[in-house]
Design an enzyme around this catalytic site. Structure first.
Site, PDB file in Angstrom:
ATOM      1  CD  GLU A 210      -7.744  -5.095  -1.599  1.00  0.00           C
ATOM      2  OE1 GLU A 210      -6.683  -4.592  -1.159  1.00  0.00           O
ATOM      3  OE2 GLU A 210      -8.858  -4.783  -1.185  1.00  0.00           O
ATOM      4  CG  ASP A 211      -6.784  -7.065   2.306  1.00  0.00           C
ATOM      5  OD1 ASP A 211      -8.014  -7.225   2.151  1.00  0.00           O
ATOM      6  OD2 ASP A 211      -6.316  -6.297   3.168  1.00  0.00           O
TER       7      ASP A 211
ATOM      8  CG  ASP B 195      -2.013  -1.041   1.131  1.00  0.00           C
ATOM      9  OD1 ASP B 195      -2.322  -1.465   0.001  1.00  0.00           O
ATOM     10  OD2 ASP B 195      -2.556  -1.433   2.180  1.00  0.00           O
TER      11      ASP B 195
END
Length: 761
Positions: free
Chosen positions: A670-671, A582
């Site tokens: 999504e992770d 990130d």
């Protein structure tokens, strides 16, 4: 005169010897059989499936009893009525490959209209599960012009005319289908064919024509090899998705169990399939061999019972079937009325090695699965040799067989969805231009369904096969930074510092910036110098590239950007290792290099820093998600983690569109989905490195982590994902890799507790 007599005597003697020799040979080929055996052969079409076997053969010398040439040769010599010949269909003659060149898509016919009474056509629960699995998969298309395969909306699973699930008037219904074309490019699923008394395998009640049969209980003689697909017999309660995992909880060696061989099931007093089960009591000793049967089934069992029924029923009630499965090394799988049996899948799931007593049965998916690694063959005619066969198998072999039963169950047979998808992939590999997976891929974890051959030319690039093939991952990694906030780029910005940190790593190959922020891209001069490290910036969102590559299927500038775009298989990623970050991650170069070093030892797993955990919440009857520090974890967030680039390809091209749609709509999770995918593939947890409490730049006020609804949303995602997978793939772990002495050789003289290493050795 004396000489003439001698010549005549010699001639007669030679003629007699020749007659005895050739006549005896014919007698040996077709020996006389008892009257009952002749009756059974006549009922079964006069087929004598196998040549004579020696009186005893050890396990290592035995071969599967499904050799086609042997069966055909024996059939040619067998007297009596033969079964109707099977149409000589091959993929080259009965299948239109041109429909499959673009994509391998499957069209399901819509349900038939209601009848005059307003009732829907009959369809069994299992057939509905098959149709649901297809319609909710990536195989499905609603456009028949784009389809490679066609699946009937007519239930063809049970073709026993005495069954309540039997669908009538199938021939006329097939004639009304607009794309039937004598069955070309159609696939017909079937579990039961024929009815009392002969249960003829070829009796479907309609002409399948050129359709591919995906059928249970197929025999060598009736199967069109390289065209039809043999599938397992499964019961009415079989799960649609995932289902229960294998029952083997530990892989202790040696794997001694209470019973060596066990069977509990029906006994047929007479009729087809009765001879084998009627003889099982000869193997029962109540100690290491438990063979219990009952004739207490069917409406008229009392009228048909024999002298042994009462004794068999009493012995049958003494044993619990589930307990026998869990406590037996081998499980006997004799044929029933048909060649297949429910016992086969039940034994696989329990880790009880199947011992097959069903001559001429083509095992499920036999063209791809090497059943010698998971099952034992026996011969119905040599039943009394079965105890000696199983006792001759070594403990090492038993251990390997049991392990393979779990691999096959979990990868191909645990649900209707897996059985259907495996059938499709077998057909798909028959297409001329589609790459064929190796036997190693089909017969080892994670299996062919999770190994997409279009990813690479060689299996050695798959993360889960690297260690098995003795291959190391390719060196260096690609750092992929997902930018969602897009704060002003300057020397003090978190993104600027992160890029500068990565460029100092000794293992970095290139840096990829995925710009999904609303703000415009920074000018090139605003980025920190990367020197010899290539820096690529890709604008996502409304850009043509990002939209066209959207895994949710949306295209065009108006398509909503999806957070799943961070896991697209970008062509700029040339290394095996991907470092997912990130934009507000705060890590130093040593931390990156150490995590990469650990990942090279575990290339099939996610290796990273921020850990989370899942748990079962009894009060809510749902899965919970927590970021609290606990003694375990099951998720490593991809905000700072290494993984293999194959998972990008799998995430984009394999995951259900329902899962990707959930991520798209929530712009979150999504992770978590990537963690579920990797754990589903490997059946292993991720790996956390070091003990870092903070890895985010908390000065970034717009971070989604500051949203109070963030964890509620992620918990909802977790439950949705588990429902679509059909089970919870995440696995807990207590392992943490620290850099202190990691893989560093230490002198034995400096070890304080040297004797500990000798314990158990």
């Amino acid at each position: 005169m004396q000489a003439k007599k001698r010549y005549i005597l010699v001639f007669v003697s030679c003629a007699f010897l020749a007659y005895c020799y050739f006549g005896g040979y014919r007698l040996k080929v077709a020996p006389h059989r008892p009257r009952r055996a002749q009756h059974e052969s006549a009922k079964d079409g006069g087929v004598q499936p196998y040549a004579q076997l020696p009186s005893f053969m050890g396990y290592e010398q035995r071969q599967p009893l499904t050799n086609e040439s042997t069966v055909v040769a024996a059939t040619a010599a067998a007297p009596g009525k033969r079964k109707p010949p099977v149409a000589a269909c091959r993929m080259e003659t009965c299948f239109d490959f041109t429909k499959c060149y673009d994509q391998f898509l499957v069209y399901v016919y819509p349900p038939e209209p209601l009848n005059s009474l307003g009732a829907a056509p009959p369809s069994s629960p299992n057939y509905q599960k098959i149709l649901t699995a297809i319609q909710e998969s990536r195989y499905h298309t609603s456009d028949p012009a784009a389809a490679c395969l066609f699946v009937l909306g007519i239930d063809t699973l049970d073709r026993d005319s005495l069954s309540e699930d039997y669908v009538r008037n199938v021939p006329s219904r097939l004639a009304r289908l607009p794309h039937w074309n004598n069955g070309r490019n159609h696939i017909i699923f079937n579990l039961y064919s024929g009815t009392w008394p002969d249960y003829a395998e070829h009796s479907l009640g309609f002409d399948a024509g050129e359709a591919i049969l995906a059928k249970a209980s197929m025999s060598v003689l009736q199967m069109r090899h390289g065209f039809d697909v043999s599938i397992p017999l499964f019961h009415k309660q079989f799960p649609l998705r995932a289902g229960a995992t294998g029952s083997v909880q530990s892989n202790n060696f040696p794997a001694n169990k209470k019973y060596l061989l066990a069977f509990k099931g029906k006994r047929y007093v007479h009729g087809i399939g009765s001879e084998t089960r009627n003889s099982l009591f000869h193997l029962h000793n109540g100690r290491d061999m438990v063979m219990v049967t009952t004739c207490k089934h069917g409406k008229s069992w009392r009228e048909l019972q024999d002298n042994r029924c009462d004794e068999d029923n009493r012995e049958y009630d003494r044993y619990d079937y589930g307990t026998l499965l869990q406590n037996s090394t081998f499980c006997l799988v004799p044929r029933g009325r048909r060649l297949g049996s429910f016992r086969f899948l039940e034994a696989l799931q329990a880790g009880c090695i199947p011992v097959l007593l069903s001559n001429a049965w083509v095992l499920p998916f036999e063209s791809k699965i090497d059943w010698k690694q998971a099952a034992i063959w026996a011969d119905e005619r040599l039943l009394l040799q079965v105890p000696d066969i199983v006792r001759s198998i070594s403990a090492e072999r038993i251990f390997a067989l049991r392990q393979q039963t779990q691999v096959l169950w979990e990868r191909y047979f645990g649900s209707i969805e897996k059985i259907v998808f495996t059938t499709f992939e077998i057909i798909r590999e028959r297409l001329p231009d589609y790459p064929v997976r190796s036997s190693l891929v089909w017969n080892s974890a994670p299996g062919a369904l999770l190994t997409l051959p279009t990813f690479a030319d060689s299996s050695r690039f798959m993360p889960f096969l690297l260690n098995a093939m003795g291959v190391e991952p390719r060196h260096n990694y690609t750092a992929v930074i997902y930018v969602q906030i897009g704060a002003a780029l300057g020397p003090n910005a978190a993104l600027y510092k992160l890029v500068r940190t990565i460029t100092k790593s000794q293992f970095v190959d290139r840096i990829l910036i995925l710009w999904a922020a609303d703000r415009p891209l920074p000018l090139k001069k605003r980025w920190p110098p990367t020197y010899h490290i290539p820096l690529h910036v890709i604008a996502l969102g409304g850009s043509n590239r990002g939209a066209a590559a959207s895994p949710t299927g949306q295209t065009g500038p108006e398509a909503r950007p999806s957070i799943s775009q961070r896991f697209l298989p970008y062509e700029e990623i040339q290394t095996d290792a991907v470092l997912s970050l990130d934009e507000d991650a705060i890590l130093n170069t040593d931390e990156l290099d150490f995590a990469y070093t650990v990942w090279r030892d575990f290339p099939e797993r996610i290796v990273g820093y921020p850990a989370r955990a899942h748990f079962w919440d009894d009060s809510k009857n749902a899965w919970g998600y927590t970021s609290k520090w606990t003694n375990y974890y099951s998720i490593v967030l991809t905000g700072a983690a290494f993984y293999h680039r194959y998972y990008n390809y799998l995430y984009t091209n394999w995951l259900s569109l329902l899962l990707l749609k959930t991520v798209q709509q929530s712009s979150n999770c999504e992770d978590i989905l990537m963690n579920l995918l990797v754990s589903h593939v490997t059946r292993k947890p991720p790996i956390k490195v070091t003990q870092r409490k903070g890895y985010k730049d908390h000065e970034t006020a717009r971070s989604p982590w500051n949203d109070p609804d963030h964890f509620i949303q992620r918990q909802s995602c977790l439950n949705t994902f588990a429902a679509v997978f059909g089970y919870m793939p995440l696995i807990r772990s207590n392992l943490r890799m620290d850099p202190m002495l990691y893989r560093d050789p230490v002198s034995n003289l400096r070890k304080k507790y040297r004797q500990i290493e000798l314990v158990g050795s």
